[in-house]
Design an enzyme around this catalytic site. Structure first.
Site, PDB file in Angstrom:
ATOM      1  N   ASP A 118       6.703 135.896 -83.766  1.00 10.27           N
ATOM      2  CA  ASP A 118       6.475 134.732 -84.612  1.00 10.27           C
ATOM      3  C   ASP A 118       5.788 135.072 -85.674  1.00 10.27           C
ATOM      4  OD1 ASP A 118       4.341 135.212 -82.929  1.00 10.27           O
ATOM      5  OD2 ASP A 118       3.750 133.220 -82.331  1.00 10.27           O
TER       6      ASP A 118
ATOM      7  N   ASP B 272      18.269 139.889 -83.372  1.00 14.41           N
ATOM      8  CA  ASP B 272      19.278 138.929 -83.556  1.00 14.41           C
ATOM      9  C   ASP B 272      18.741 137.905 -84.665  1.00 14.41           C
ATOM     10  OD1 ASP B 272      21.999 137.793 -83.842  1.00 14.41           O
ATOM     11  OD2 ASP B 272      21.276 136.268 -82.442  1.00 14.41           O
TER      12      ASP B 272
ATOM     13  N   ASP C  75      19.163 137.901 -89.099  1.00 14.96           N
ATOM     14  CA  ASP C  75      19.503 136.717 -90.005  1.00 14.96           C
ATOM     15  C   ASP C  75      18.406 136.412 -91.029  1.00 14.96           C
ATOM     16  OD1 ASP C  75      22.143 136.712 -88.630  1.00 14.96           O
ATOM     17  OD2 ASP C  75      22.122 134.305 -88.660  1.00 14.96           O
TER      18      ASP C  75
ATOM     19  N   TYR D 259      20.667 139.027 -73.547  1.00 15.25           N
ATOM     20  CA  TYR D 259      22.202 139.009 -73.701  1.00 15.25           C
ATOM     21  C   TYR D 259      22.738 139.419 -72.735  1.00 15.25           C
ATOM     22  CZ  TYR D 259      22.449 138.063 -78.668  1.00 15.25           C
ATOM     23  OH  TYR D 259      22.065 137.514 -80.135  1.00 15.25           O
TER      24      TYR D 259
ATOM     25  N   LYS E  49       6.629 140.200 -78.217  1.00  9.11           N
ATOM     26  CA  LYS E  49       5.811 138.779 -77.814  1.00  9.11           C
ATOM     27  C   LYS E  49       5.031 139.250 -76.580  1.00  9.11           C
ATOM     28  CE  LYS E  49       5.131 134.425 -78.424  1.00  9.11           C
ATOM     29  NZ  LYS E  49       4.463 133.684 -79.500  1.00  9.11           N
TER      30      LYS E  49
HETATM   31  C1  IPM Z   1      25.333 139.425 -84.420  1.00  6.41           C
HETATM   32  C2  IPM Z   1      26.013 138.333 -83.896  1.00  6.41           C
HETATM   33  C3  IPM Z   1      26.166 138.364 -82.335  1.00  6.41           C
HETATM   34  C4  IPM Z   1      25.024 138.686 -81.838  1.00  6.41           C
HETATM   35  C5  IPM Z   1      26.982 136.961 -81.842  1.00  6.41           C
HETATM   36  C6  IPM Z   1      28.599 136.816 -82.668  1.00  6.41           C
HETATM   37  C7  IPM Z   1      27.417 137.599 -80.334  1.00  6.41           C
HETATM   38  O1  IPM Z   1      25.109 136.926 -84.331  1.00  6.41           O
HETATM   39  O2  IPM Z   1      25.944 140.551 -84.414  1.00  6.41           O
HETATM   40  O3  IPM Z   1      23.976 139.367 -84.867  1.00  6.41           O
HETATM   41  O4  IPM Z   1      24.302 137.696 -81.561  1.00  6.41           O
HETATM   42  O5  IPM Z   1      24.575 139.610 -81.680  1.00  6.41           O
HETATM   43 MG    MG Z   2      23.301 137.621 -85.146  1.00  6.46          MG
END
Ligand code: IPM
Ligand code: MG
Length: 362
Positions: free
Chosen positions: A219, A243, A247, A141, A186
């Site tokens: 993975d 990240d 999700d 990032y 990884k």
């Molecule tokens: C999160 C989001 C952010 C990230 C984006 C919006 C930059 O996906 O907080 O997980 O990738 O960190």
């Molecule tokens: Mg995210």
């Protein structure tokens, strides 16, 4: 006690869900005699529209002065042209970096009511209670980015210091919970991951011998999160893996609308936000799920203000509202959903009811 809370509603459903969380914080403040002072600031796409910048200096200054920051969400189709020079997400990344918020906590504990909404089978979800600690200010990032006509690169770089401080938060939370830490990397391919794993082994041996440490490649971890989520307590990993895995882990909870997050640094100040995005498709309709932001406000009380009992009270009130079937459209059966306001009111009612009971007892 008196506290300054900076509120950054941001874009899309951000203003609706932060308004609900602020109402809950105000009720908690009144009940327990804390003076929460709120100030609202521009952030994300709304800030780009007003000032040309996603994180205006005035907003950053206010965040530096605050004890804690509550954020709604940033982004939306209006600002999402990939070739745009200025993007709402840059504001979020800059805020994390400027405030040194290197540890992102994303707890996942599926509520029974929401389990049916998860694509994962209910028998796999019973008893799941995990905390992902994501390193938030290093790696791909923030590494150098290069772009030429026919190639592009993003540098993934980690120092031992960055790895250690992220891992220490993971170990610390594991120690305070069920004593198990899964470190994800990884290491079979990436040099940064080999450094990560060596550092995890060393910290485990020297500083946290009481924590059971295991290592997983990212993975396989992506599979295990779905096939055996109950086996994990604290999961710690670097920025991009975190990240993606968070999700994925959010699926376990049935709805993104239930998941809070905290971003912490070395001091008490933190940034609290729901992990759902700005949901532009439902913005302004009063139907967004406010629970994730209300639960983020609970994390704010716990981690930045040291108000554990008050944090727990909010969490219990949300859980009771879910038990009672007060569900927004993301969770409810068709025709059974309530509005953002009604969901927030259900939490407020439970906080005030307990208040009356407490007053009677006094
Ligand atoms: C999160 C989001 C952010 C990230 C984006 C919006 C930059 O996906 O907080 O997980 O990738 O960190
Ligand atoms: Mg995210």
């Amino acid at each position: 006690m008196s506290f300054e809370i900076a509120v950054l509603p941001g874009d899309g459903i951000g203003p609706e869900v932060t308004a609900a969380a602020v109402a809950v914080l105000k009720a908690i403040g009144r009940k327990h005699g804390h003076a929460f002072r709120f100030s609202t600031h521009l952030m994300g796409g709304a800030a780009i529209d007003a000032t040309g910048e996603p994180l205006p200096a005035a907003t950053l200054d206010a965040c530096r002065r605050a004890d804690a920051i509550l954020l709604g969400a940033v982004g939306g189709p209006k600002w999402s042209d990939p070739s745009a020079k200025v993007r709402p997400e840059q504001g979020l990344l800059a805020l994390r970096q400027e405030l040194g918020l290197y540890a992102n906590l994303r707890p996942v504990r599926p509520h029974p009511v929401a389990m049916g909404a998860s694509p994962v089978k209910p028998h796999l979800l019973a008893g799941v209670d995990l905390l992902v600690v994501r390193e938030l200010t290093g790696g791909l990032y923030f590494g150098e980015k290069k772009r030429q006509a026919d190639r592009a690169s993003d540098l993934c770089e980690y120092t031992v210091h960055e790895i250690e401080r992220g891992l220490r938060r993971g170990f610390g939370f594991a120690r305070a919970r069920r004593g198990r830490l899964a470190s994800v990397d990884k290491a079979n391919v990436l040099e940064t991951s080999r450094l990560w794993r060596e550092t995890a082994i060393r910290l485990g041996r020297d500083e946290f011998p009481d924590v059971a440490l295991e290592h997983h490649l990212v993975d396989s971890m992506a599979m295990y999160l779905i096939s055996r989520p109950r086996d994990f307590d604290v999961v710690v990993t670097e920025n991009l893996f975190g990240d993606i895995l968070t999700d994925e882990a959010s699926l376990l909870a049935g709805s993104l609308g239930l998941l809070p997050s905290a971003s912490l640094g070395d001091g008490p100040r933190g940034l609290y936000e729901p992990i759902h995005g700005s949901a532009p498709d439902i913005a302004g309709r009063g139907i967004a799920n406010p629970y994730a932001t209300i639960l983020s406000a609970a994390l704010l009380l716990r981690h930045s203000l040291g108000l554990e009992a008050e944090a727990l009270e909010i969490e219990l009130a949300v859980s009771a509202a879910l038990d009672a079937g007060v569900l927004t459209a993301d969770l409810a059966a068709p025709g059974q959903s309530v509005s953002t306001q009604a969901a927030a009111d259900a939490v407020l009612e439970r906080i005030t009811q307990h208040c009356q009971v407490a007053e009677l007892r006094d």
